[in-house]
Design an enzyme around this catalytic site. Structure first.
Site, PDB file in Angstrom:
ATOM      1  N   ASP A   1       0.847  -1.184   0.000  1.00 36.97           N
ATOM      2  CA  ASP A   1       0.000   0.000   0.000  1.00 36.97           C
ATOM      3  C   ASP A   1       0.886   1.238   0.000  1.00 36.97           C
ATOM      4  OD1 ASP A   1      -2.331   1.456  -0.008  1.00 36.97           O
ATOM      5  OD2 ASP A   1      -2.617   1.359   2.154  1.00 36.97           O
TER       6      ASP A   1
ATOM      7  N   TYR B   1       1.175   5.679  -0.628  1.00 38.66           N
ATOM      8  CA  TYR B   1       0.626   6.876   0.027  1.00 38.66           C
ATOM      9  C   TYR B   1       0.794   8.064  -0.918  1.00 38.66           C
ATOM     10  CZ  TYR B   1      -0.320   9.603   4.377  1.00 38.66           C
ATOM     11  OH  TYR B   1      -0.861  10.395   5.371  1.00 38.66           O
TER      12      TYR B   1
ATOM     13  N   HIS C   1      -4.625  13.826   0.474  1.00 39.44           N
ATOM     14  CA  HIS C   1      -4.940  13.008   1.646  1.00 39.44           C
ATOM     15  C   HIS C   1      -3.812  13.090   2.662  1.00 39.44           C
ATOM     16  CE1 HIS C   1      -6.233   9.625   4.120  1.00 39.44           C
ATOM     17  NE2 HIS C   1      -5.031   9.098   3.959  1.00 39.44           N
TER      18      HIS C   1
ATOM     19  N   ARG D   1       0.141  17.356  12.652  1.00 40.00           N
ATOM     20  CA  ARG D   1       1.239  18.322  12.587  1.00 40.00           C
ATOM     21  C   ARG D   1       0.762  19.544  11.808  1.00 40.00           C
ATOM     22  NH1 ARG D   1       2.963  13.452  10.991  1.00 40.00           N
ATOM     23  NH2 ARG D   1       2.852  14.127   8.813  1.00 40.00           N
TER      24      ARG D   1
ATOM     25  N   GLU E   1     -11.150   3.701   2.779  1.00 38.15           N
ATOM     26  CA  GLU E   1     -10.147   4.451   2.029  1.00 38.15           C
ATOM     27  C   GLU E   1     -10.342   4.194   0.541  1.00 38.15           C
ATOM     28  OE1 GLU E   1      -6.440   5.151   5.054  1.00 38.15           O
ATOM     29  OE2 GLU E   1      -6.270   3.502   3.621  1.00 38.15           O
TER      30      GLU E   1
ATOM     31  N   GLU F   1      -9.134   3.955  -2.985  1.00 39.31           N
ATOM     32  CA  GLU F   1      -7.840   3.744  -3.622  1.00 39.31           C
ATOM     33  C   GLU F   1      -8.009   3.037  -4.970  1.00 39.31           C
ATOM     34  OE1 GLU F   1      -4.730   2.207  -1.188  1.00 39.31           O
ATOM     35  OE2 GLU F   1      -5.754   2.678   0.702  1.00 39.31           O
TER      36      GLU F   1
ATOM     37  N   ASP G   1      -9.098   0.025   1.380  1.00 40.41           N
ATOM     38  CA  ASP G   1      -8.260  -0.452   2.477  1.00 40.41           C
ATOM     39  C   ASP G   1      -8.888   0.005   3.791  1.00 40.41           C
ATOM     40  OD1 ASP G   1      -6.019  -1.913   3.274  1.00 40.41           O
ATOM     41  OD2 ASP G   1      -4.831  -0.115   3.575  1.00 40.41           O
TER      42      ASP G   1
ATOM     43  N   ARG H   1      -9.273   3.710  12.708  1.00 42.43           N
ATOM     44  CA  ARG H   1      -8.430   4.865  13.016  1.00 42.43           C
ATOM     45  C   ARG H   1      -8.009   4.927  14.482  1.00 42.43           C
ATOM     46  NH1 ARG H   1      -6.780   6.120   7.979  1.00 42.43           N
ATOM     47  NH2 ARG H   1      -8.521   6.641   6.601  1.00 42.43           N
TER      48      ARG H   1
ATOM     49  N   GLN I   1      -5.232   2.502  14.854  1.00 40.97           N
ATOM     50  CA  GLN I   1      -4.076   3.016  14.125  1.00 40.97           C
ATOM     51  C   GLN I   1      -3.340   4.097  14.922  1.00 40.97           C
ATOM     52  OE1 GLN I   1      -5.071   4.385  10.208  1.00 40.97           O
ATOM     53  NE2 GLN I   1      -2.995   5.025   9.712  1.00 40.97           N
TER      54      GLN I   1
ATOM     55  N   TYR J   1       0.590   2.893  15.508  1.00 38.52           N
ATOM     56  CA  TYR J   1       1.363   3.091  14.284  1.00 38.52           C
ATOM     57  C   TYR J   1       2.800   3.540  14.508  1.00 38.52           C
ATOM     58  CZ  TYR J   1       1.309   8.234  14.117  1.00 38.52           C
ATOM     59  OH  TYR J   1       1.511   9.568  14.362  1.00 38.52           O
TER      60      TYR J   1
ATOM     61  N   LYS K   1      -5.293  -2.082   9.846  1.00 40.35           N
ATOM     62  CA  LYS K   1      -5.579  -2.207   8.421  1.00 40.35           C
ATOM     63  C   LYS K   1      -5.581  -3.653   7.915  1.00 40.35           C
ATOM     64  CE  LYS K   1      -3.888   2.352   7.002  1.00 40.35           C
ATOM     65  NZ  LYS K   1      -5.048   2.801   6.223  1.00 40.35           N
TER      66      LYS K   1
ATOM     67  N   THR L   1      -9.035  -5.921   3.215  1.00 38.94           N
ATOM     68  CA  THR L   1      -8.883  -5.017   2.079  1.00 38.94           C
ATOM     69  C   THR L   1      -9.788  -5.536   0.977  1.00 38.94           C
ATOM     70  OG1 THR L   1      -6.586  -4.490   2.639  1.00 38.94           O
ATOM     71  CG2 THR L   1      -7.287  -4.062   0.381  1.00 38.94           C
TER      72      THR L   1
ATOM     73  N   THR M   1      -4.889   6.373  -0.265  1.00 38.73           N
ATOM     74  CA  THR M   1      -6.152   7.111  -0.370  1.00 38.73           C
ATOM     75  C   THR M   1      -6.028   8.265  -1.358  1.00 38.73           C
ATOM     76  OG1 THR M   1      -6.593   6.562   1.943  1.00 38.73           O
ATOM     77  CG2 THR M   1      -7.943   8.284   0.945  1.00 38.73           C
TER      78      THR M   1
ATOM     79  N   GLU N   1     -11.115  12.432   6.805  1.00 31.61           N
ATOM     80  CA  GLU N   1     -11.009  13.773   6.235  1.00 31.61           C
ATOM     81  C   GLU N   1     -12.357  14.482   6.204  1.00 31.61           C
ATOM     82  OE1 GLU N   1      -8.128  13.641   2.612  1.00 31.61           O
ATOM     83  OE2 GLU N   1      -8.867  11.592   2.948  1.00 31.61           O
TER      84      GLU N   1
END
Length: 428
Positions: free
Chosen positions: A127, A129, A134, A143, A199, A201, A233, A237, A240, A244, A253, A257, A361, A375
């Site tokens: 997978d 990114y 996203h 952040r 997600e 994808e 996927d 959350r 995660q 993570y 995850k 899938t 995503t 999101e």
């Protein structure tokens, strides 16, 4: 490169393969299907039907028959683009020429009468990114002043997923259990995910592989992509967020899938390729091993994407699905499909026929094109309202999510990737 199989004036004699169908004769995706108590075997989608490639084998090249009689498509995909193109041209001839109608109609089976399966035995699933919007949206939640890490615009980011839990469209989505630690809790607990998400994808199926230690050059990477599918996927959350660091996603995850069942070939998508967008001012140019003039000119995928949701209450009241997002792959992907494959093999990693690679995503830069509930609800802070008045920050039991994708432009026949559907059910 386009040929007679892309001719917009060509029509098939098969009912339901006309304008508006996901599967006109200009598409011809491959998949694996079975009838009730029957064996799995390859077929090609045409209109509302599947052409059984096993029972119709006498009309195909004798050299193809063994690989096109297997319950998985790995061996066929390993043959590479030249042979794949020859099959496409033969199928196009058979399905447009009325002379073959009597011979072929007996080999057509209604899509509603079969069960579809994952088309390959997946050795590895990776997978990526590459959806920059996203990545930016999610990064801002953690952040705000530095949403993208310094490596993002230099290297396609990816991680290895769990191939054993890839399932075809329609497989129930069992709500996963795991460790969760809310911000206000001192210690984690264990239980069903409270922040289940989807997600949006694209998936890429690897055709011809490469030897260990032999990277795939960027200029040849497209020849190793047999085709594309939709991919969801599913993500927990809350699990995660706790697990993570430092190694990335794990149980959040790998529980499921989902993929759409048809492999839409790279040849079918040829009329819908476009130039990659130029890098924004100040962004670094790709390093030489990720840069190719041909990919810059035609590496973009003009694939339209849509996600809808129905709750159990909406279905019981006959309310139409609620559109969560609409966007396009080319507007979402910072790295191209060829760049993904070239980077994946750049250290000498050997890709194999039937490997599955996901884009990550795909969100556009507007609220209409966001590819996840994380999101859309701003991390759960802004729930959306469904037509029934129900609200959602994340997915509830009974919710059904449907991904759809298609390509259309003036001068070409619309084709579709089909659907990828999953309905959430309570944990066992």
């Amino acid at each position: 490169m386009t040929d007679e199989t892309h001719d917009p004036s060509a029509v098939s004699w098969v009912d339901g393969a006309g304008p508006g169908s996901d599967f006109p004769v200009q598409n011809l995706p491959l998949g694996i299907f079975s009838e009730a108590k029957g064996l799995r075997r390859p077929g090609v989608a045409i209109g509302d039907y599947i052409l059984d490639l096993v029972s119709a084998a006498d009309l195909l090249d004798e050299e193809w028959r063994e690989d096109l009689s297997q319950p998985i498509l790995n061996a066929w995909l390993s043959r590479g683009p030249e042979t794949h193109r020859a099959l496409r041209q033969r199928l196009f001839e058979l399905l447009t020429d009325e002379r073959y109608r009597d011979d072929l109609e007996v080999h057509l089976i209604g899509q509603s009468e079969v069960r579809m399966h994952v088309p390959c035995l997946i050795g590895d699933y990776t997978d990526f990114y590459v959806g920059i919007h996203h990545a930016t949206n999610v990064g801002k939640q953690f952040r705000p002043d530095n949403p993208l890490l310094p490596n993002y615009k230099y290297v396609p980011i990816g991680y290895h997923g769990r191939a054993s839990s890839v399932r075809p469209s329609g497989e129930p989505v069992t709500r996963p259990r795991g460790q969760r630690k809310p911000p206000d809790a001192e210690t984690p607990d264990y239980g069903p995910s409270r922040r289940l998400d989807y997600e949006l994808e694209l998936g890429m199926w690897i055709g011809r592989g490469n030897d260990l230690g032999q990277p795939i050059p960027i200029g040849e990477a497209g020849e190793h992509i047999a085709g594309f599918c939709l991919l969801n996927d599913w993500s927990a959350r809350d699990l995660q967020a706790w697990e993570y660091q430092p190694l990335g996603p794990f149980l959040a995850k790998n529980f499921l899938t989902s993929v759409s069942p048809w492999i839409v070939t790279a040849d079918a998508l040829e009329p819908f390729r476009k130039a990659l967008p130029p890098r924004a001012q100040g962004d670094p140019q790709p390093l030489p091993y990720l840069d190719d003039p041909s990919d810059r000119a035609s590496g973009g995928l003009a694939i339209q994407l849509e996600v809808t949701l129905t709750s159990a209450r909406m279905r019981s009241e006959g309310i139409a699905p609620h559109v969560l997002s609409r966007g396009s792959a080319d507007a979402a992907m910072y790295w191209s499909a060829a760049q993904i494959v070239a980077h994946h093999s750049s250290n000498g990693c050997n890709l194999q026929p039937g490997d599955l690679i996901a884009t990550g995503t795909l969100s556009t830069d507007s609220d209409e094109g966001l590819g996840s509930m994380l999101e859309i609800s701003r991390g759960g802070k802004q729930p959306l309202t469904l037509p029934t008045g129900e609200t959602r920050s994340f997915l509830e039991d009974g919710d059904e999510v449907t991904l759809r994708a298609w390509c259309e432009r003036e001068g070409a026949v619309r084709i579709g990737l089909g659907e990828c559907v999953g309905r959430v059910v309570p944990p066992a």
